[in-house]
Design a protein around this motif. Structure first.
Motif, PDB file in Angstrom:
ATOM      1  N   GLN A  59     -56.824  15.682 -63.943  1.00  9.09           N
ATOM      2  CA  GLN A  59     -58.055  16.150 -64.685  1.00  9.09           C
ATOM      3  C   GLN A  59     -57.647  16.180 -66.237  1.00  9.09           C
ATOM      4  O   GLN A  59     -58.263  15.594 -67.054  1.00  9.09           O
ATOM      5  CB  GLN A  59     -58.964  17.149 -64.245  1.00  9.09           C
ATOM      6  N   THR A 116     -56.445  12.934 -67.522  1.00 11.38           N
ATOM      7  CA  THR A 116     -57.306  11.540 -67.525  1.00 11.38           C
ATOM      8  C   THR A 116     -58.652  11.903 -68.542  1.00 11.38           C
ATOM      9  O   THR A 116     -59.073  11.234 -69.305  1.00 11.38           O
ATOM     10  CB  THR A 116     -57.895  11.193 -66.075  1.00 11.38           C
ATOM     11  N   PHE A 136     -62.308  13.254 -48.913  1.00 16.47           N
ATOM     12  CA  PHE A 136     -61.184  12.556 -49.791  1.00 16.47           C
ATOM     13  C   PHE A 136     -60.852  11.237 -49.366  1.00 16.47           C
ATOM     14  O   PHE A 136     -60.614  10.304 -50.326  1.00 16.47           O
ATOM     15  CB  PHE A 136     -59.837  13.511 -49.602  1.00 16.47           C
ATOM     16  N   LEU A 137     -60.820  11.175 -47.982  1.00 20.34           N
ATOM     17  CA  LEU A 137     -60.363   9.626 -47.886  1.00 20.34           C
ATOM     18  C   LEU A 137     -61.377   8.432 -47.763  1.00 20.34           C
ATOM     19  O   LEU A 137     -61.251   7.574 -48.481  1.00 20.34           O
ATOM     20  CB  LEU A 137     -59.720   9.705 -46.357  1.00 20.34           C
ATOM     21  N   PRO A 190     -64.375   8.504 -49.312  1.00 21.37           N
ATOM     22  CA  PRO A 190     -65.014   7.852 -50.633  1.00 21.37           C
ATOM     23  C   PRO A 190     -63.990   7.031 -51.391  1.00 21.37           C
ATOM     24  O   PRO A 190     -64.470   6.175 -52.387  1.00 21.37           O
ATOM     25  CB  PRO A 190     -65.041   9.169 -51.491  1.00 21.37           C
ATOM     26  N   ARG A 191     -62.677   6.908 -51.123  1.00 18.36           N
ATOM     27  CA  ARG A 191     -61.788   6.217 -51.714  1.00 18.36           C
ATOM     28  C   ARG A 191     -61.475   4.668 -50.890  1.00 18.36           C
ATOM     29  O   ARG A 191     -61.252   3.946 -51.536  1.00 18.36           O
ATOM     30  CB  ARG A 191     -60.420   7.055 -51.705  1.00 18.36           C
ATOM     31  N   LEU A 192     -61.914   4.921 -49.848  1.00 22.38           N
ATOM     32  CA  LEU A 192     -61.906   3.706 -49.102  1.00 22.38           C
ATOM     33  C   LEU A 192     -63.143   2.852 -48.999  1.00 22.38           C
ATOM     34  O   LEU A 192     -63.053   1.546 -48.816  1.00 22.38           O
ATOM     35  CB  LEU A 192     -61.383   3.932 -47.479  1.00 22.38           C
ATOM     36  N   GLU A 251     -66.440   1.976 -51.094  1.00 20.26           N
ATOM     37  CA  GLU A 251     -67.004   2.127 -52.478  1.00 20.26           C
ATOM     38  C   GLU A 251     -68.616   2.488 -52.072  1.00 20.26           C
ATOM     39  O   GLU A 251     -69.203   1.914 -51.490  1.00 20.26           O
ATOM     40  CB  GLU A 251     -67.023   0.702 -53.088  1.00 20.26           C
ATOM     41  N   ASP A 271     -70.053   8.636 -50.655  1.00 17.81           N
ATOM     42  CA  ASP A 271     -69.411   9.858 -50.743  1.00 17.81           C
ATOM     43  C   ASP A 271     -70.666  10.984 -50.826  1.00 17.81           C
ATOM     44  O   ASP A 271     -70.928  11.612 -51.538  1.00 17.81           O
ATOM     45  CB  ASP A 271     -68.808  10.025 -52.393  1.00 17.81           C
TER      46      ASP A 271
END
Length: 238
Positions: free
Chosen positions: A71, A74, A201-202, A204-206, A208, A211
């Motif tokens: 964070q 970024t 964690f997983l 939401p990233r796989l 789109e 979440d």
């Protein structure tokens, strides 16, 4: 506060806020268990306000550290914090009323976090009163630390209320359910951390746009932050 201008105070404030939230959360479990008849944590040296006794290398150091650095690199500030400590050992059979007692022990952690968030809000007032004694930079750091304390405690407290064993919310639900449902429900505990890691964690990233837990937490935390400010006499948020 940007990463280029004062990232070290931001980092230290975030770490301190997270350590206090996690340590006192776990201590609350231990003291609640002791008050309800179980001295396991005390005998094992875990009934302590010393953060080192509660440190989990992954949950207290690695995961929060990665989140903080990412964070700061970024967006230049800390907007989300997450971590965990070694669970305080509790012997449910030693509690005077095992089912009700375990529910109260579980609730003690989030209750401590919500109390700490409110206390941080109250401390804004003396900081305002003593602000003339501080430099503008020091005053900004003090305000930011208190804001991070509110944030860290709300995230930890609300996240732990998710009804997934072994999170505190799962244990509370198990105490409310009839015994015939509570026993199979608690069998989810062996998969609980995996469910949390995949769901939060997983996936939401796989996938789109998927979440739900993150969406709920973000919205609830925003409302809870405003409520803490209101209850501590600081008005609502913007």
């Amino acid at each position: 506060m940007s990463f280029e201008h004062g990232w070290l105070p931001e980092l230290l404030a975030a770490i301190l806020a997270a350590v206090l939230a996690i340590t006192l959360h776990e201590a609350a479990h231990g003291y609640a268990a002791l008050g309800l008849g179980d001295d396991t944590a005390k005998r094992m040296g875990r009934l302590s306000l010393n953060p080192i006794r509660h440190v989990d290398r992954v949950g207290t150091v690695l995961v929060p550290g990665i989140l903080l650095v990412m964070q700061l690199l970024t967006v230049g500030r800390v907007e989300f914090m997450f971590g965990w400590a070694k669970p305080v050992p509790v012997n449910i059979l030693a509690l005077r009323n095992p089912r009700q007692g375990m529910m109260l022990v579980a609730a003690a952690g989030p209750a401590m976090n919500f109390g700490l968030a409110w206390l941080a809000g109250l401390l804004v007032h003396p900081v305002e009163s003593w602000g003339m004694l501080l430099s503008p930079e020091s005053l900004g750091i003090a305000y930011r630390f208190l804001g991070l304390c509110i944030l860290a405690n709300l995230v930890l407290g609300l996240f732990n209320l998710l009804p997934i064993p072994p999170l505190d919310g799962g244990r509370i639900v198990a105490g409310v359910l009839p015994r015939s449902l509570a026993l199979p429900y608690m069998q989810l505990e062996r998969w609980g951390i995996l469910i949390v890691l995949v769901g939060v964690f997983l996936l939401p990233r796989l996938v789109e746009g998927f979440d739900p837990i993150g969406w709920a937490l973000r919205n609830v935390i925003a409302e809870a932050f405003d409520l803490v400010l209101l209850l501590s006499g600081n008005g609502g948020g913007p």
